[in-house]
Motif scaffolding. Structure first.
Motif, PDB file in Angstrom:
ATOM      1  N   SER A  83      -3.266  -3.220  -1.234  1.00 12.98           N
ATOM      2  CA  SER A  83      -3.150  -1.909  -0.578  1.00 12.98           C
ATOM      3  C   SER A  83      -1.776  -1.299  -0.860  1.00 12.98           C
ATOM      4  O   SER A  83      -1.633  -0.082  -0.935  1.00 12.98           O
ATOM      5  CB  SER A  83      -3.419  -2.017   0.917  1.00 12.98           C
ATOM      6  N   ILE A  84      -0.767  -2.167  -1.037  1.00 12.16           N
ATOM      7  CA  ILE A  84       0.568  -1.632  -1.380  1.00 12.16           C
ATOM      8  C   ILE A  84       0.532  -1.063  -2.800  1.00 12.16           C
ATOM      9  O   ILE A  84       1.044   0.028  -3.065  1.00 12.16           O
ATOM     10  CB  ILE A  84       1.641  -2.736  -1.249  1.00 12.16           C
ATOM     11  N   HIS A  85      -0.152  -1.761  -3.728  1.00  8.95           N
ATOM     12  CA  HIS A  85      -0.284  -1.224  -5.090  1.00  8.95           C
ATOM     13  C   HIS A  85      -1.003   0.120  -5.042  1.00  8.95           C
ATOM     14  O   HIS A  85      -0.659   1.047  -5.763  1.00  8.95           O
ATOM     15  CB  HIS A  85      -1.119  -2.171  -5.968  1.00  8.95           C
ATOM     16  N   ASP A 127      -3.767   2.429   4.672  1.00 10.10           N
ATOM     17  CA  ASP A 127      -4.354   1.743   5.832  1.00 10.10           C
ATOM     18  C   ASP A 127      -5.846   1.530   5.643  1.00 10.10           C
ATOM     19  O   ASP A 127      -6.407   0.505   5.998  1.00 10.10           O
ATOM     20  CB  ASP A 127      -4.158   2.624   7.070  1.00 10.10           C
ATOM     21  N   MET A 128      -6.476   2.569   5.070  1.00 12.98           N
ATOM     22  CA  MET A 128      -7.921   2.496   4.839  1.00 12.98           C
ATOM     23  C   MET A 128      -8.222   1.389   3.815  1.00 12.98           C
ATOM     24  O   MET A 128      -9.172   0.618   3.983  1.00 12.98           O
ATOM     25  CB  MET A 128      -8.383   3.873   4.325  1.00 12.98           C
ATOM     26  N   VAL A 129      -7.392   1.321   2.781  1.00 13.44           N
ATOM     27  CA  VAL A 129      -7.633   0.339   1.722  1.00 13.44           C
ATOM     28  C   VAL A 129      -7.207  -1.066   2.155  1.00 13.44           C
ATOM     29  O   VAL A 129      -7.736  -2.064   1.677  1.00 13.44           O
ATOM     30  CB  VAL A 129      -6.866   0.769   0.437  1.00 13.44           C
ATOM     31  N   LEU A 133     -10.516  -1.988   4.798  1.00 17.28           N
ATOM     32  CA  LEU A 133     -11.340  -2.934   4.025  1.00 17.28           C
ATOM     33  C   LEU A 133     -11.396  -4.290   4.720  1.00 17.28           C
ATOM     34  O   LEU A 133     -12.414  -4.978   4.696  1.00 17.28           O
ATOM     35  CB  LEU A 133     -10.752  -3.110   2.624  1.00 17.28           C
ATOM     36  N   MET A 134     -10.290  -4.657   5.356  1.00 21.14           N
ATOM     37  CA  MET A 134     -10.276  -5.938   6.062  1.00 21.14           C
ATOM     38  C   MET A 134     -11.331  -5.935   7.174  1.00 21.14           C
ATOM     39  O   MET A 134     -12.070  -6.906   7.356  1.00 21.14           O
ATOM     40  CB  MET A 134      -8.895  -6.175   6.679  1.00 21.14           C
ATOM     41  N   THR A 300      -8.704   8.890  10.184  1.00 19.76           N
ATOM     42  CA  THR A 300      -7.370   9.256   9.687  1.00 19.76           C
ATOM     43  C   THR A 300      -7.365   9.224   8.159  1.00 19.76           C
ATOM     44  O   THR A 300      -6.802  10.110   7.514  1.00 19.76           O
ATOM     45  CB  THR A 300      -6.269   8.311  10.217  1.00 19.76           C
ATOM     46  N   GLY A 301      -8.038   8.211   7.588  1.00 15.96           N
ATOM     47  CA  GLY A 301      -8.106   8.114   6.125  1.00 15.96           C
ATOM     48  C   GLY A 301      -8.779   9.336   5.542  1.00 15.96           C
ATOM     49  O   GLY A 301      -8.328   9.899   4.551  1.00 15.96           O
TER      50      GLY A 301
END
Ligand SMILES: Nc1ncnc2c1ncn2[C@@H]1O[C@H](COP(=O)(O)OP(=O)(O)OP(=O)(O)O)[C@@H](O)[C@H]1O
Length: 575
Positions: A83-85, A127-129, A133-134, A300-301
Motif C-alpha cells: 500500500s505504501i508503494h 488506506d483502501m489498498v 484490502l485487509m 473515503t476512498g
C-alpha cells in the motif's frame, strides 16, 4: 475505484498471491484453538483425556500459534508495504501530470485544494489498498472459514447464533448511508483549510501590515471548527453502531447456549461442540465489525478517488504537441493575431502584427492591463494558440515541440521565484553544468557583484525562506542572471527591472545587449528608458498595437510614447 485497485492487484499479482496464501494459513490456524477446546471439553466430560493426549494437544497448539504468527507477519508486512508503494505510485503519477501541465490547468485548482489531492486523497486511497484490502481478505477469509465449520457442527444452532450479527451488519450498512455526504463534506473542509493555511502563509506580511492577524485567526478557527464538526458527526455515527456489536454478541450467546442445551438434551450435539460454537461466534464479531468499518474506508476512498481522478483527467486545453524539435530562432512572426483567455469575455490581444528576427531587441510598453504579458505568453506557449498567423522560422508555432521551444527561451517573469538555496545554486538552475566563470559573468551582466560582496557568505549565501532575506531588486537581478546564463536564443524580461534604479537598469540592459550579440531580446517595461536602445518598440493599449517604431520614430509621432517619455523625464526617472 475498484478497477484502479484491481489493476494494481493484478500488476502485483505475486505479492497479493503470497498475501492470500498466508492469510488462508492465518485464518485456518485461528480456528485450531477452538477445535482443540471442543475436543478437550468432550474428552474431559467423557473422561478420556490422558496425560500424553494433553501434552500432544499443547504441542499442537504451540505449533499452530507459531505458524499463525509467521503467516500474520508475512501478510501484514506485504500488504502494507504494497500500500505504501501504491501511494508513491499515485503521487508520482500525479506529479508527472503536474509538471507536464501548462498555466490553464493551474488556473482550475486552488493551491490548497491541489495539495489536499496530493496528500490527503492519496493517503485515503492508500488506506483502501492497505486496510480496505485487509478487511476484505482477512474478514472475508475468517467468515468463509468459520461459518461452514459452525454449520457442520449444527446448522440449526449456527443459524440462530448468526442471525443477530448478520442483522447488525445489515443495520450498520443502512445507518452508515448518510456518512457518504459527511465524508464528502469533511474532505472539502480539509481542502478549504489547506487553502486558508497557504494563503495566510503567502500573505503573512500583508496580514501583519494591516493588523489583520486576529481576523485571520478567527477565519482559521471557523474553518477548523467546520472540519471538526464534520469529523465529529462521523465519530457520532461510529459511536452509535460500534458498541451494538457487544449487545448482538450477548444475544447470540443467549441463542447459542439456549438452543445448545436443547440440542444437547436431544443428543444431537456435545458440550464441547456447544462451547466451540460459542467461541466461533465470538471470533466472528471482529470480522463483521471490520466489515462495517470497510464502509467508512470505502466511502473515503471513493471520495478521494474522485478527486484524484479529476486532477489526473483535467487537461490544460493545449493543442497536441508538435513533432519538430526546434534548435534555433531565426524569426518570429505574428499577423492579424487574436487571443482570448478561456474564462474572459473579451479578447486580450487583437490584430497583433510583429516580426522579430534573431539579434533584434524588441520593446513592449503600454498601460497596465494592456496585454504585454499576454503577448509574451504566446511565445512561451502557456495557453492554447489564438487565431491568426503565428509562425516561427516560417512554420506554424504548433508544428514545434513545446519543450524544445521552451529550451530556447529564457524568461524572467514579474514575480521572481527563487528557491531556498545558495545564490550560486539559484543561478546555476539556468545551466546545470555552468562553470565558475560563467556564473560570475552572469552575475556581472545582472549588475549583482556589489550586492554579493555585502552578503555574509558571498555566492554561497543561502537566500529565501530559510536563508537571508533579500530585496525585490536583488531578487530581480538573480532571476536575470539565471535566465541569462542559459544563453537562450530569446531572452524575455517581463517588467523584470521595476525594482532597480534607472542607472542600474540601463547598465543591465547595455550589458545584455553587448553580451547577447546575434540573439534576440524582448523587454517589457513601464520605464521607457529601458527600451531606449531597442530595435523596435510596440505600444499596446487594450490588447492592440496603437503605436510602433524605433524609439526615435515613436518620439517623433508625439503619441502616448512621447507623452509618457516627457512625463518620466520630468519626474526625474531619467538622469
Ligand atoms: N489568466 C488570465 N485569465 C483571464 N484574463 C486574464 C488573465 N491574465 C490576464 N488577463 C486579462 O488580460 C488583460 C491583459 O493583461 P496582461 O497581464 O497581459 O496586461 P499587462 O499589460 O501585462 O499588465 P501589467 O503591466 O499590469 O503587467 C487584462 O485585462 C487582464 O485582466
Amino acid at each position: 475505484m475498484f478497477k484502479l485497485v484491481l489493476d494494481y492487484v493484478r500488476k502485483n499479482k505475486w505479492v497479493y498471491l503470497l498475501v492470500a496464501v498466508t492469510l488462508i494459513i492465518y485464518d485456518a490456524t485461528l480456528v485450531i484453538p477452538t477445535q482443540v477446546v471442543q475436543r478437550l471439553v468432550d474428552a474431559i466430560t467423557k473422561q478420556t483425556l490422558t496425560e500424553k493426549g494433553l501434552l500432544a494437544t499443547v504441542g499442537f497448539l504451540v505449533l499452530a500459534t507459531v505458524i499463525n504468527y509467521g503467516s500474520a507477519f508475512i501478510w501484514h508486512l506485504k500488504l502494507f508495504q504494497q500500500s505504501i508503494h501504491f501511494k508513491f505510485d499515485m503521487q508520482q503519477r500525479a506529479f508527472h501530470k503536474l509538471v507536464a501541465m501548462r498555466t490553464p490547468f493551474y488556473e482550475k485548482f486552488r493551491s490548497g485544494d491541489m495539495m489536499t489531492r496530493f496528500s490527503t486523497d492519496v493517503e485515503m486511497l492508500q488506506d483502501m489498498v492497505g486496510y480496505g484490502l485487509m478487511i476484505i481478505l482477512y474478514a472475508g477469509g475468517m467468515i468463509a472459514f468459520v461459518i461452514p465449520v459452525m454449520f457442520l457442527i449444527s446448522w440449526q444452532i449456527a443459524l440462530l447464533g448468526m442471525v443477530p450479527i448478520v442483522l447488525m451488519t445489515y443495520g450498520t450498512y443502512r445507518i452508515s448511508q448518510p456518512m457518504e455526504n459527511m465524508i464528502d463534506e469533511a474532505r472539502d473542509a480539509i481542502s478549504e483549510l489547506s487553502n486558508e493555511v497557504l494563503e495566510t502563509v503567502e500573505g503573512i506580511r500583508v496580514t501583519r501590515a494591516y493588523s489583520k492577524k486576529a481576523n485571520q485567526s478567527s477565519r482559521f478557527a471557523q474553518k477548523t471548527a467546520a472540519l471538526a464538526d464534520r469529523w465529529n458527526a462521523i465519530a457520532r455515527y461510529r459511536a452509535l453502531y460500534m458498541p451494538m456489536y457487544g449487545v448482538m454478541l450477548g444475544l447470540s450467546t443467549v441463542l447459542i447456549l439456549g438452543s445448545g442445551v436443547y440440542f444437547m438434551k436431544a443428543g444431537q450435539v456435545t458440550l464441547g461442540q456447544v462451547v466451540a460454537l460459542q467461541l466461533y461466534v465470538v471470533s466472528l464479531v471482529e470480522p463483521f465489525a471490520m466489515l462495517s468499518d470497510f464502509i467508512l474506508v470505502y466511502q473515503t476512498g471513493k471520495t478521494s478517488f474522485g478527486k484524484l481522478q479529476e486532477l489526473i483527467e483535467t487537461g490544460d486545453d493545449l493543442e497536441e504537441d508538435g513533432k519538430i524539435e526546434i534548435d534555433h530562432l531565426e524569426d518570429i512572426c505574428l499577423k492579424d493575431y487574436h487571443f482570448a483567455y478561456s474564462q474572459a469575455s473579451k479578447k486580450s490581444l487583437e490584430g497583433i502584427r510583429l516580426h522579430l528576427t534573431s539579434g533584434q531587441t524588441l520593446g513592449i510598453v503600454g498601460k497596465t492591463g494592456s496585454g504585454k504579458t499576454s503577448l509574451i505568453r504566446q511565445f512561451l506557449r502557456q495557453y492554447p494558440v489564438g487565431e491568426g498567423i503565428f509562425t516561427i522560422n516560417g512554420l506554424p508555432v504548433t508544428a514545434y515541440s513545446r519543450k524544445s521551444l521552451e529550451a530556447l527561451i529564457g524568461y524572467v517573469p514579474q514575480e521572481h521565484i527563487l528557491f531556498s538555496r545558495t545564490v550560486w545554486e539559484n543561478i546555476a538552475m539556468g545551466k546545470v553544468d555552468a562553470s565558475k566563470d560563467e556564473i560570475h559573468q552572469a552575475i556581472a551582466t545582472a549588475a549583482f557583484e556589489e550586492d554579493l560582496e555585502r552578503m555574509s557568505d558571498g555566492i554561497e549565501t543561502t537566500i529565501g525562506e530559510r536563508g537571508v532575506s533579500i530585496s525585490g531588486g536583488q531578487k530581480q537581478r538573480i532571476s536575470i542572471a539565471r535566465a541569462f546564463i542559459g544563453e537562450p536564443e530569446l531572452l524575455i524580461l517581463d517588467d523584470s527591472l521595476s525594482a532597480v534604479d534607472a542607472r542600474t537598469e540601463r547598465q543591465i540592459i547595455q550589458n545584455i545587449q553587448a553580451e547577447r550579440a546575434g540573439k534576440s531580446n524582448i523587454i517589457i517595461t513601464h520605464r521607457l528608458s529601458a527600451v531606449n536602445h531597442a530595435d523596435w518598440v510596440l505600444v499596446l493599449d487594450d490588447g492592440r498595437i496603437v503605436e510602433e517604431g524605433t524609439p526615435d520614430q515613436l518620439l517623433a509621432q508625439e503619441g502616448w510614447y512621447y507623452e509618457q517619455y516627457q512625463r518620466q523625464q520630468a519626474q526625474g526617472e531619467e538622469e
